[in-house]
Design a protein around this motif. Structure first.
Motif, PDB file in Angstrom:
ATOM      1  N   GLU A  41     -23.399   6.227  -9.909  1.00  0.00           N
ATOM      2  CA  GLU A  41     -24.757   6.737 -10.063  1.00  0.00           C
ATOM      3  C   GLU A  41     -25.534   6.652  -8.750  1.00  0.00           C
ATOM      4  N   GLU A  42     -25.357   5.551  -8.015  1.00  0.00           N
ATOM      5  CA  GLU A  42     -26.031   5.418  -6.718  1.00  0.00           C
ATOM      6  C   GLU A  42     -25.511   6.462  -5.725  1.00  0.00           C
ATOM      7  N   LEU A  43     -24.204   6.690  -5.743  1.00  0.00           N
ATOM      8  CA  LEU A  43     -23.623   7.714  -4.881  1.00  0.00           C
ATOM      9  C   LEU A  43     -24.162   9.092  -5.266  1.00  0.00           C
ATOM     10  N   PHE A  44     -24.225   9.368  -6.554  1.00  0.00           N
ATOM     11  CA  PHE A  44     -24.761  10.634  -7.056  1.00  0.00           C
ATOM     12  C   PHE A  44     -26.176  10.867  -6.527  1.00  0.00           C
ATOM     13  N   SER A  45     -27.024   9.858  -6.614  1.00  0.00           N
ATOM     14  CA  SER A  45     -28.408   9.986  -6.128  1.00  0.00           C
ATOM     15  C   SER A  45     -28.451  10.265  -4.633  1.00  0.00           C
ATOM     16  N   ALA A  46     -27.621   9.567  -3.878  1.00  0.00           N
ATOM     17  CA  ALA A  46     -27.599   9.759  -2.419  1.00  0.00           C
ATOM     18  C   ALA A  46     -27.090  11.145  -2.042  1.00  0.00           C
ATOM     19  N   VAL A  47     -26.067  11.629  -2.739  1.00  0.00           N
ATOM     20  CA  VAL A  47     -25.518  12.957  -2.438  1.00  0.00           C
ATOM     21  C   VAL A  47     -26.488  14.049  -2.871  1.00  0.00           C
ATOM     22  N   ARG A  48     -27.197  13.832  -3.974  1.00  0.00           N
ATOM     23  CA  ARG A  48     -28.155  14.830  -4.473  1.00  0.00           C
ATOM     24  C   ARG A  48     -29.305  15.064  -3.492  1.00  0.00           C
ATOM     25  N   GLU A  49     -29.567  14.093  -2.620  1.00  0.00           N
ATOM     26  CA  GLU A  49     -30.595  14.294  -1.596  1.00  0.00           C
ATOM     27  C   GLU A  49     -30.180  15.390  -0.624  1.00  0.00           C
ATOM     28  N   LYS A  50     -28.872  15.600  -0.482  1.00  0.00           N
ATOM     29  CA  LYS A  50     -28.342  16.617   0.435  1.00  0.00           C
ATOM     30  C   LYS A  50     -28.022  17.923  -0.285  1.00  0.00           C
ATOM     31  N   ASP A  51     -27.599  17.817  -1.548  1.00  0.00           N
ATOM     32  CA  ASP A  51     -27.155  18.996  -2.292  1.00  0.00           C
ATOM     33  C   ASP A  51     -27.531  18.826  -3.758  1.00  0.00           C
ATOM     34  N   LYS A  52     -28.552  19.542  -4.176  1.00  0.00           N
ATOM     35  CA  LYS A  52     -29.041  19.440  -5.566  1.00  0.00           C
ATOM     36  C   LYS A  52     -28.069  20.016  -6.581  1.00  0.00           C
ATOM     37  N   ASP A  53     -27.088  20.802  -6.136  1.00  0.00           N
ATOM     38  CA  ASP A  53     -26.154  21.455  -7.058  1.00  0.00           C
ATOM     39  C   ASP A  53     -24.962  20.594  -7.439  1.00  0.00           C
ATOM     40  N   ILE A  54     -24.775  19.486  -6.771  1.00  0.00           N
ATOM     41  CA  ILE A  54     -23.594  18.659  -7.070  1.00  0.00           C
ATOM     42  C   ILE A  54     -23.789  17.963  -8.408  1.00  0.00           C
ATOM     43  N   GLY A  55     -22.727  17.882  -9.186  1.00  0.00           N
ATOM     44  CA  GLY A  55     -22.818  17.284 -10.513  1.00  0.00           C
ATOM     45  C   GLY A  55     -22.163  15.905 -10.569  1.00  0.00           C
ATOM     46  N   MET A  56     -22.522  15.184 -11.585  1.00  0.00           N
ATOM     47  CA  MET A  56     -21.972  13.842 -11.774  1.00  0.00           C
ATOM     48  C   MET A  56     -20.464  13.890 -11.983  1.00  0.00           C
TER      49      MET A  56
END
Length: 143
Positions: A41-56
């Protein structure tokens, strides 16, 4: 960072996987944070800052692949969440874990390596791996 990125690319190719944009972004996110122990979940949040389209689901699949290729390791600290860390073959380390806030501190100690050698010799036992964890309270929590 480039060395680890190259290692990941090589391991992917050796196992007939491609370095997709998403995989590269996930790896770069992990590598930019030094000594990061993270949940999916922490990785997901960090990656979403760069790419809003990435999914869990992409995060979970990539972490599973990275674990299978020995790029990340799952850390089991007997709590409710799985934590991951980048796997560096050259550095073996251990963890201090705060029982109150969950803070993780990495440490390495040559005395432990000496102790391991003594155990092997004394008991005629070949140690292939070990995991050492100390539980207690960090500076902030013990006050």
């Amino acid at each position: 960072m480039e060395k680890l990125k190259d290692k990941f690319k090589r391991k992917l190719a050796e196992n007939n996987y491609k370095l997709t944009k998403q995989r590269e972004m996930i790896l770069e996110t992990i590598l930019t944070k030094e000594n990061w122990h993270f949940t999916a979940e922490e990785l997901f949040s960090a990656v979403r800052e760069k790419d809003k389209d990435i999914g869990m689901a992409t995060i979970y699949r990539t972490l599973e692949l990275m674990q299978n290729l020995n790029i990340v390791h799952v850390l089991d600290f007997n709590d409710d969440s799985r934590k991951y860390e980048i796997y560096l073959e050259e550095t073996h380390h251990h963890h201090l874990i705060c029982k109150n806030c969950g803070k993780l501190i990495e440490f390495s100690d040559q005395d432990i390596n000496y102790f391991e050698s003594e155990l092997e010799e004394k008991y005629g036992f070949e140690i292939t791996e070990h995991k050492l964890r100390f539980y207690g309270y960090c500076d902030k929590c013990k006050k």
